[in-house]
Write a protein that holds these residues in place. Structure first.
Motif: not given
Ligand code: CCH
Length: 286
Positions: A30, A34, A132-133, A141, A159, A161-162, A164-166, A171, A226, A254
């Motif tokens: 994940p 990111r 993005p915030d 967005i 979006s 992609a969320h 995956l991960g956390r 952070r 978001t 995707f």
């Molecule tokens: Fe995202 N994302 N993302 N994101 N994101 C976060 C984590 C991941 C936003 C905010 C956040 C995309 C769009 C957006 C991933 C992929 C994508 C986190 C947590 C936030 C906040 C970070 C942390 O605390 O570690 C926002 C806002 C938007 C759009 O508006 C898009 C597009 C993608 C990829 C195509 C992934 C994967 C993660 C998980 C990362 C991890 O460390 O697990």
């Protein structure tokens, strides 16, 4: 050291490092996805600045952007691959790692092309604030993703992609995962968004997010403001519904949109050769 241009060898070594029992949910996948996204997502279509060319996150201006907090973990994971295949540019390695990670986590095959440069062109550096915030809504967005040249449908697809991960309190300030199995790519994020009731929660650090708790789940699941804006916005919502109901369609869309994301700002001729990587200080190769 592999032969210059042996991307299959690089892909193999990226796949081999994904399993990280001591890290998060046991996978580097994940955070690598990111990294690929944040390295590309600074692009501005109008001024042709930002994007993955230059691998600017190696330097404080971009790497120290609070929006990129935590991505040093991804970059450190990839150092062993860079050491073994020193001919690959960081810009190529970071984008390729995201592509390989999605595939290895049971996601779609994403088309990827080499040729990004590590040469830093000062006139192309993105200012902070391009990413993005999560605390904001649909207007924000659109402002961010239209700037890169994406449509409403493409925004929703990306979006996903969320799945995956956390989120990590240390952070971004947000906390928790979107789905129960955050190291397997699927359309669960969209399905949960539609099928669960999301309750506002203000965390101890004052950050506002949305949560849902299933009796049989290991932990409370979360959505960013978001994320839920995709549900309340009349133009985004039909795409959420489509992707929740049609996993194949989500995977296909995707894959296409992620491939577009990692190409932002990369100009190629008809043969695929990169045109705007002529300053070869960063080890450009064709
Ligand atoms: Fe995202 N994302 N993302 N994101 N994101 C976060 C984590 C991941 C936003 C905010 C956040 C995309 C769009 C957006 C991933 C992929 C994508 C986190 C947590 C936030 C906040 C970070 C942390 O605390 O570690 C926002 C806002 C938007 C759009 O508006 C898009 C597009 C993608 C990829 C195509 C992934 C994967 C993660 C998980 C990362 C991890 O460390 O697990």
């Amino acid at each position: 050291m592999s032969k210059s241009g042996d991307y299959a060898a690089v892909r193999k070594d990226i796949a081999a490092l994904l399993k990280q029992p001591e890290y998060d949910d046991g996978s580097a996948g994940p955070v690598l996805v990111r990294l690929a996204w944040h390295s590309s997502g600074t692009y501005d279509h109008d001024t042709d600045t930002g994007g993955s060319n230059g691998a600017g996150m190696r330097y404080e201006t971009e790497g120290g952007d609070p929006a990129n907090a935590g991505l040093q973990h991804a970059r450190v994971f990839l150092e062993s691959v860079k050491a073994k295949h020193s001919w690959i540019t960081y810009a190529d390695l970071w984008t390729l790692a995201g592509v390989v990670a999605v595939k290895e986590m049971d996601g779609p095959e994403i088309k990827w092309k080499a040729g990004r440069t590590d040469y830093v062109d000062d006139s192309k550096l993105p200012p902070r604030g391009r990413l993005p915030d999560g605390a904001q809504g649909a207007d924000h967005i659109r402002f961010i993703f239209y700037r890169m040249g994406f449509s409403d449908q493409e925004i929703v697809a990306l979006s996903g992609a969320h799945n995956l991960g956390r989120c990590h309190s240390d952070r971004s300030g947000f906390h928790g995962a979107w789905v129960n199995n955050p190291t397997r790519f699927s359309n669960t994020y969209f399905r949960l968004m539609l099928s669960r009731s999301w309750k506002e929660k203000v965390l101890d650090n004052g950050v506002r997010q949305f949560v849902h708790y299933d009796e049989d789940a290991e932990e409370e699941l979360m959505m960013l403001p978001t994320d839920l804006a995709l549900l309340s916005d009349p133009s985004f919502r039909p795409w959420v519904e489509l992707y929740a109901n049609d996993k194949e369609r989500f995977f296909a869309d995707f894959a296409r949109v992620f491939a577009k994301l990692v190409e932002l700002g990369i100009e190629r001729d008809a043969t695929g050769k990169v045109l705007n990587a002529d300053n070869m200080l960063g080890g450009y190769h064709s």
